[in-house]
Design an enzyme around this catalytic site. Structure first.
Site, mmCIF file in Angstrom:
data_model
loop_
_atom_site.group_PDB
_atom_site.id
_atom_site.type_symbol
_atom_site.label_atom_id
_atom_site.label_comp_id
_atom_site.label_asym_id
_atom_site.label_seq_id
_atom_site.Cartn_x
_atom_site.Cartn_y
_atom_site.Cartn_z
ATOM 1 N N ASP A 137 -0.891 -39.299 -4.680
ATOM 2 C CA ASP A 137 -1.529 -38.639 -5.338
ATOM 3 C C ASP A 137 -0.327 -37.138 -6.119
ATOM 4 O O ASP A 137 -0.441 -36.359 -5.253
ATOM 5 C CB ASP A 137 -2.486 -37.891 -4.659
ATOM 6 C CG ASP A 137 -3.498 -36.801 -5.222
ATOM 7 O OD1 ASP A 137 -3.643 -36.709 -6.239
ATOM 8 O OD2 ASP A 137 -5.042 -36.365 -4.103
ATOM 9 N N ASP B 184 -18.873 -38.248 -9.117
ATOM 10 C CA ASP B 184 -17.877 -37.905 -8.488
ATOM 11 C C ASP B 184 -18.149 -37.567 -7.055
ATOM 12 O O ASP B 184 -19.453 -37.839 -6.884
ATOM 13 C CB ASP B 184 -17.256 -36.948 -9.142
ATOM 14 C CG ASP B 184 -15.206 -37.306 -9.506
ATOM 15 O OD1 ASP B 184 -15.223 -37.521 -8.144
ATOM 16 O OD2 ASP B 184 -14.432 -36.585 -9.750
ATOM 17 N N ASP C 61 -11.027 -43.899 -5.007
ATOM 18 C CA ASP C 61 -10.217 -42.914 -5.783
ATOM 19 C C ASP C 61 -9.526 -41.921 -4.623
ATOM 20 O O ASP C 61 -9.507 -43.373 -3.163
ATOM 21 C CB ASP C 61 -10.976 -41.867 -5.991
ATOM 22 C CG ASP C 61 -9.712 -40.107 -6.706
ATOM 23 O OD1 ASP C 61 -8.479 -40.833 -6.973
ATOM 24 O OD2 ASP C 61 -10.148 -39.695 -7.052
ATOM 25 N N ARG D 245 -6.829 -46.168 -8.125
ATOM 26 C CA ARG D 245 -6.145 -45.088 -8.664
ATOM 27 C C ARG D 245 -4.852 -46.259 -8.082
ATOM 28 O O ARG D 245 -3.762 -45.774 -8.993
ATOM 29 C CB ARG D 245 -6.386 -44.066 -7.890
ATOM 30 C CG ARG D 245 -5.927 -43.052 -8.723
ATOM 31 C CD ARG D 245 -5.925 -41.830 -8.330
ATOM 32 N NE ARG D 245 -5.565 -40.787 -7.310
ATOM 33 C CZ ARG D 245 -6.130 -39.448 -6.325
ATOM 34 N NH1 ARG D 245 -6.409 -38.660 -7.579
ATOM 35 N NH2 ARG D 245 -5.380 -39.507 -5.687
ATOM 36 N N ASP E 286 -4.342 -38.328 -12.604
ATOM 37 C CA ASP E 286 -5.025 -36.598 -13.263
ATOM 38 C C ASP E 286 -4.123 -36.179 -14.024
ATOM 39 O O ASP E 286 -3.370 -35.488 -14.072
ATOM 40 C CB ASP E 286 -5.081 -35.493 -11.491
ATOM 41 C CG ASP E 286 -6.043 -36.243 -10.654
ATOM 42 O OD1 ASP E 286 -7.126 -37.406 -11.233
ATOM 43 O OD2 ASP E 286 -5.970 -35.344 -9.963
ATOM 44 N N HIS F 11 -13.241 -38.580 -18.318
ATOM 45 C CA HIS F 11 -13.307 -37.705 -16.700
ATOM 46 C C HIS F 11 -13.088 -36.678 -17.200
ATOM 47 O O HIS F 11 -12.336 -35.740 -18.306
ATOM 48 C CB HIS F 11 -12.969 -38.766 -16.026
ATOM 49 C CG HIS F 11 -12.897 -38.260 -14.297
ATOM 50 N ND1 HIS F 11 -14.240 -37.589 -14.110
ATOM 51 C CD2 HIS F 11 -11.978 -38.321 -13.373
ATOM 52 C CE1 HIS F 11 -13.886 -37.233 -12.930
ATOM 53 N NE2 HIS F 11 -12.387 -37.159 -12.164
#
Ligand SMILES: *[C@@H]1O[C@H](CO)[C@@H](O)[C@H](O)[C@H]1NC(C)=O
Ligand SMILES: *[C@@H]1O[C@H](CO)[C@@H](O)[C@H](O)[C@H]1NC(C)=O
Ligand SMILES: *[C@@H]1O[C@H](CO)[C@@H](O)[C@H](O)[C@H]1NC(C)=O
Length: 958
Positions: A305, A431, A544, A604, A620, A678
């Site tokens: 991440d 979300d 996610d 993801r 992201d 998003h």
């Protein structure tokens, strides 16, 4: 505890990526141990210390019935550790794919190497075998298979070449960098071992060369002696971190000790290597090693991440596919190095392209894909890891997301505003803030008092919703999901066998171990209407944070010594972990209703094979021109590795894009396989209806264009689901024999539609260059402008005022569209179709139209229509492409759907009549100006030819 969360978020940074949060090769013991060999081995008399013994046919039980003579095992040993036995196994699979595996065998150690990556990644862990023939003589085995293919296996030193028609195309251990660390105990001091070797090695150097005495387990007389200057310390640099490793405040207990392996693969003919997603790097992977290399760190595969990733970097991102395409105009071959542990890959363009792979644990399981062209490679790769899932129709349309739509009222407002602005929308996303204390499944009823009523209201517009369900589970007894998982004992454990807990959105959390089959049926139940009443069939899911993201873990993920089902360490399975979660969620959605429905689940994290479970996005990203520019290459890199239902957050997750950037992002978004806007919670609202004219119209145009072209996209998704082709194609895959276009990664083709898209990614750009290959004319989608066929490739410059961008049609193609855009794609189901016929240099064109109900699996049993469109000798015909029952329910349901328009571009002669079944139909002719300085295509428009999409027909242009 909740108070800690904002502080933690802040600490995680809403600013640029924290390099120091992620390791470099030199900061991870195994990479530090094994990477330097590639430089040390450059000494002229270096050779691999590994050698093979005599092959024997793999036994029936090893292959699985029915057996064929196409699998052999070879004893393998190393002069560095003569007492350690390895086994190398070669299988020749259907599709001319060769598989080479190495494992340590007969070890007294209680440990085993992880050997289940294939079980999860491949359709079958033992794919069907092909036929092959082996012959062994003079220390060399030759395995012949397929169309002129041969594996040339040199026994000592170990070297395996895939040879086609006499030319080596893939060479394993060409540079002798293969090394597999064996299991050992800490009590055996590394230093002493090294001394011992040095003794042996002196002998070698002195030429007494008792290499025959090397313990090869069978028939040593077959061995050819070889001499080499090698030093054990080159292979396993003395490293105090072999048995445990500290990084910052995290200690990795490494109970199994060292178990890394490295290997080298050379591609002597290659000019480019592509693949190894996911990285924010060019599609044609630049060098990571050697003088003047573009990067200095290897490409890293370790799902993490990574907040605000760097735009040009070999750093690890959210997903990992250890697949490479090696390409030149002489051919394209591929390798899949099936390993799920942390892996680093060096690339150098030397003698073709050389690659060096270093993995922390697992067996070596290498699949050699023979190509010889990109299309064949896509199909070979899909035969192993599966073609992509066929998405439900709505998933291919526009998705509106934001962190967060905070209330039920806001969700409804979004619907109404899209309506008012006359903008199409299919899916509205929620979300993490929809969930009470981030306990997924449990709605925050203050903000969403009646979720079912809300979803139903959204569904009235033919639209869907998506809610996030992350893998971290809030550790609180009042949460049934936590209680259940505790009772079932299905949680990931710490090294000490207690349940692992870590910090994530809900605070203290646990993670279900989806490697444990006990979790599967339970997870399916979590999504049933009985267990989760606050949903309807129109709610879909977003997984996610499944790398998994653990805020207080090393590199924001899980400790490597955590334990999964079967006693395997997290280290062994990390890169597949997220895929298993994705799989179980999509399965749960599939079986929610009595009739199975196509699921939609966004993930993801991903690994080789994730395409079977749904779509992914690039995580992201930043709202910067630089990020926007790099994304086409990322989409393409994912796409050639099977993961082609991919997109990026329109507008950028972080930041507040200006109007110009947002328009450009929407235009690009309309050509991402997965089209979703998003935005981070701290960003300004930026739904397309919020803007003033003319921006508002530009955004609407981009949305509408996506909907108009949905039938062409659906064709591409169907080819991905049935043939394993990517939804979007890079230049090299369409034109493999064009060297000048091979590295082009800022434009791409949509399936086989002929549509060539090039995003505008430069601020203030008033024009953009598009690379056109030789051979076919190209037509502008938006105007009659055309570029006649040329015998050489060229760049053309296209004007790009803010409402325009390069979208061309390659001659030779026919694509379908639906020009009446409605509120959502499902409302366009019965609308008529338009065909655009872009004639090739020979006045011919081909295309297809695939349509089905867009939501069930009935298409798998013949409920679809699949038409072949062809323009030849002045006739446009529609015939059945794939035989199906014309009486199928789906075909019945659309039997009145007609063709409302046919546009023929580039016809070289004015027609005198256009007729269908002898009946003349109306047409409009614009002769264009094909030989003007700025040529314009002749356009023939046939309105309402009176034909139906389900029928065979022919339009005669005379
Ligand atoms: C993994 O290795 C074990 C022990 O050698 C063996 O029993 C098992 O069948 C192997 N599993 C796979 C999937 O190859
Ligand atoms: C997906 O789930 C099914 C059970 O629903 C299981 O058989 C299969 O092995 C799983 N595959 C992966 C990659 O998780
Ligand atoms: C097209 O433009 C690119 C980028 O400027 C350049 O590298 C390439 O050589 C050009 N190709 C042709 C065929 O002109």
């Amino acid at each position: 505890m909740k108070l800690l969360l904002p502080a933690l978020l802040l600490a995680l940074g809403v600013h640029a990526v924290k390099h120091e949060d992620f390791k470099e090769c030199g900061q991870t013991s195994f990479c530090r141990r094994l990477r330097p060999l590639s430089t040390k081995s450059e000494s002229a008399d270096f050779a691999s210390p590994y050698s093979l013994g005599t092959p024997s046919l793999a036994s029936a039980s090893q292959i699985g019935a029915p057996t064929k003579d196409s699998a052999w095992t070879f004893p393998l040993s190393s002069t560095l550790y003569p007492e350690v036995a390895f086994e190398l196994r070669v299988d020749v699979l259907e599709g001319d794919i060769a598989r080479v595996r190495v494992d340590e065998v007969g070890s007294a150690s209680p440990w085993r190497r992880y050997n289940e990556t294939a079980r999860w990644s491949l359709l079958s862990s033992e794919p069907a075998h092909g036929t092959a023939k082996i012959s062994t003589q003079n220390g060399m085995s030759s395995i012949k298979y397929g169309h002129g293919l041969e594996l040339r296996i040199n026994h000592a030193p170990l070297r395996i070449a895939m040879v086609r028609d006499g030319t080596e195309e893939i060479v394993f251990n060409d540079r002798g960098l293969f090394h597999m660390e064996h299991f050992r105990t800490k009590e055996m001091p590394v230093e002493e071992e090294v001394k011992e070797t040095e003794g042996e090695q002196v002998k070698t150097e002195e030429g007494e060369a008792q290499t025959e005495e090397v313990e090869i387990k069978s028939e040593p007389e077959e061995q050819e002696p070889f001499e080499a200057v090698i030093d054990r310390s080159w292979f396993e640099t003395e490293d105090g971190d072999m048995f445990e490793e500290q990084w910052k405040r995290w200690r990795d207990s490494k109970p199994k000790g060292p178990e890394a392996f490295s290997l080298d693969i050379s591609f002597p003919l290659a000019k480019h290597v592509f693949g190894l997603p996911e990285h924010a790097s060019p599609l044609s992977l630049p060098d990571t090693i050697g003088e003047g290399s573009h990067y200095t760190e290897p490409y890293r595969l370790w799902n993490v991440d990574i907040f605000e990733y760097v735009a040009d970097s070999p750093m690890a991102l959210y997903g990992a596919v250890p697949l490479l395409h090696a390409h030149s105009t002489k051919g394209t071959v591929g390798v899949l190095n099936l390993v799920a542990s942390e892996t680093w890959v060096d690339v150098a363009h030397t003698n073709g392209v050389q690659t060096h792979w270093i993995s922390e644990s697992g067996i070596m399981d290498l699949l050699l894909l023979p190509g010889p062209n990109p299309t064949a490679l896509f199909e070979q790769y899909a035969s192993l890891t599966g073609p992509a899932q066929m998405p439900p129709q709505f998933a291919t349309a526009y998705h509106q997301c934001r962190w967060n739509y905070n209330t039920q009222g806001e969700v409804i407002e979004v619907q109404e505003r899209f309506e008012e602005a006359d903008m199409p929308l299919d899916v509205t996303w929620l979300d993490i803030e929809y969930a009470d204390e981030h306990r997924y499944f449990d709605w925050n009823k203050k903000m969403f008092p009646d979720p079912v009523a809300m979803i139903n209201q959204v569904a009235k517009f033919g639209r869907k919703m998506v809610a996030i369900v992350d893998p971290h589970i809030k550790r609180t007894d009042s949460f049934r999901v936590y209680k259940d998982s505790l009772d079932l004992d299905i949680l990931i454990k710490k090294a000490d066998n207690n349940n692992f807990d870590g910090w994530c959105w809900p605070g203290s959390s646990v993670w279900v171990d989806f490697f444990n089959p006990k979790s599967w049926e339970w997870w399916t139940r979590m999504f049933s209407f009985e267990t989760w009443a606050d949903q309807t069939k129109d709610l879909f899911v977003w997984n996610d944070m499944n790398e998994p993201s653990v805020f207080d873990g090393p590199e924001i993920t899980m400790p490597k010594d955590n334990i999964h089902d079967g006693g395997w360490e997290h280290r062994d399975v990390h890169n597949i972990n997220g895929m298993l979660f994705h799989n179980q969620t999509q399965h749960a959605i599939t079986v929610r209703e009595p009739t199975k429905k196509r699921p939609f689940v966004l993930s993801r994290a991903f690994f080789a094979g994730s395409q079977r479970f749904g779509s992914v996005w690039t995580g992201d990203n930043l709202g910067t021109w630089e990020h926007m520019a790099g994304e086409a290459a990322m989409f393409l890199s994912n796409s050639i590795a099977g993961i082609s239902f991919v997109g990026a957050d329109i507008g950028g997750f972080f930041g507040n894009p200006g109007n110009e950037m947002l328009v450009r992002w929407y235009q690009k978004g309309a050509f991402m396989p997965f089209m979703r806007a998003h935005a981070h919670i701290d960003t300004k609202r930026r739904e397309p209806y919020l803007f003033e004219e003319p921006i508002r119209s530009y955004l609407r145009d981009a949305l509408r264009l996506r909907y108009i072209l949905l039938p062409a996209w659906y064709n591409a998704f169907h080819d991905a689901a049935t043939k394993g082709h990517p939804v979007i194609w890079p230049q090299y895959a369409k034109y493999p024999s064009d060297e000048t276009g091979a590295a082009v990664d800022n434009q791409y083709y949509v399936g086989d539609s002929g549509l060539l898209f090039r995003p505008v990614v430069d601020e203030g750009a008033t024009s953009a260059d598009v690379y056109l290959a030789a051979g076919q004319p190209f037509y502008d989608y938006f105007s009659p402008r055309m570029w006649p066929a040329r015998s050489k490739p060229r760049n053309v410059t296209i004007d790009t005022p803010l409402d325009k961008f390069p979208l061309l049609i390659e001659g030779g193609h026919i694509f379908p569209s639906r020009e009446r855009v409605r509120r959502s794609s499902s409302l366009m189901r019965l609308d008529p179709v338009t065909f655009t016929v872009a004639l090739g240099h020979n006045q011919e064109a081909k295309g297809q139209l695939y349509m089905d109900d867009g939501e069930t699996f009935a298409w798998e049993s013949g409920a679809f229509i699949h038409r072949a469109l062809e323009f030849k000798n002045g006739k446009l015909s529609s015939t059945q492409k794939v035989p199906h029952n014309a009486k199928n329910e789906y075909a019945q349901s659309i039997q009145d759907v007609g063709v409302e328009r046919v546009r023929v571009l580039g016809l070289n002669q004015e027609p005198t009549s256009v007729s269908v079944s002898g009946k003349e139909v109306q047409f409009v002719w614009d002769k264009g100006a094909p030989s003007a300085k700025e040529p314009r295509a002749a356009v023939l428009t046939i309105k309402n030819p009176g034909v139906k999409v389900v029928n065979d027909w022919e339009i005669v242009i005379a």
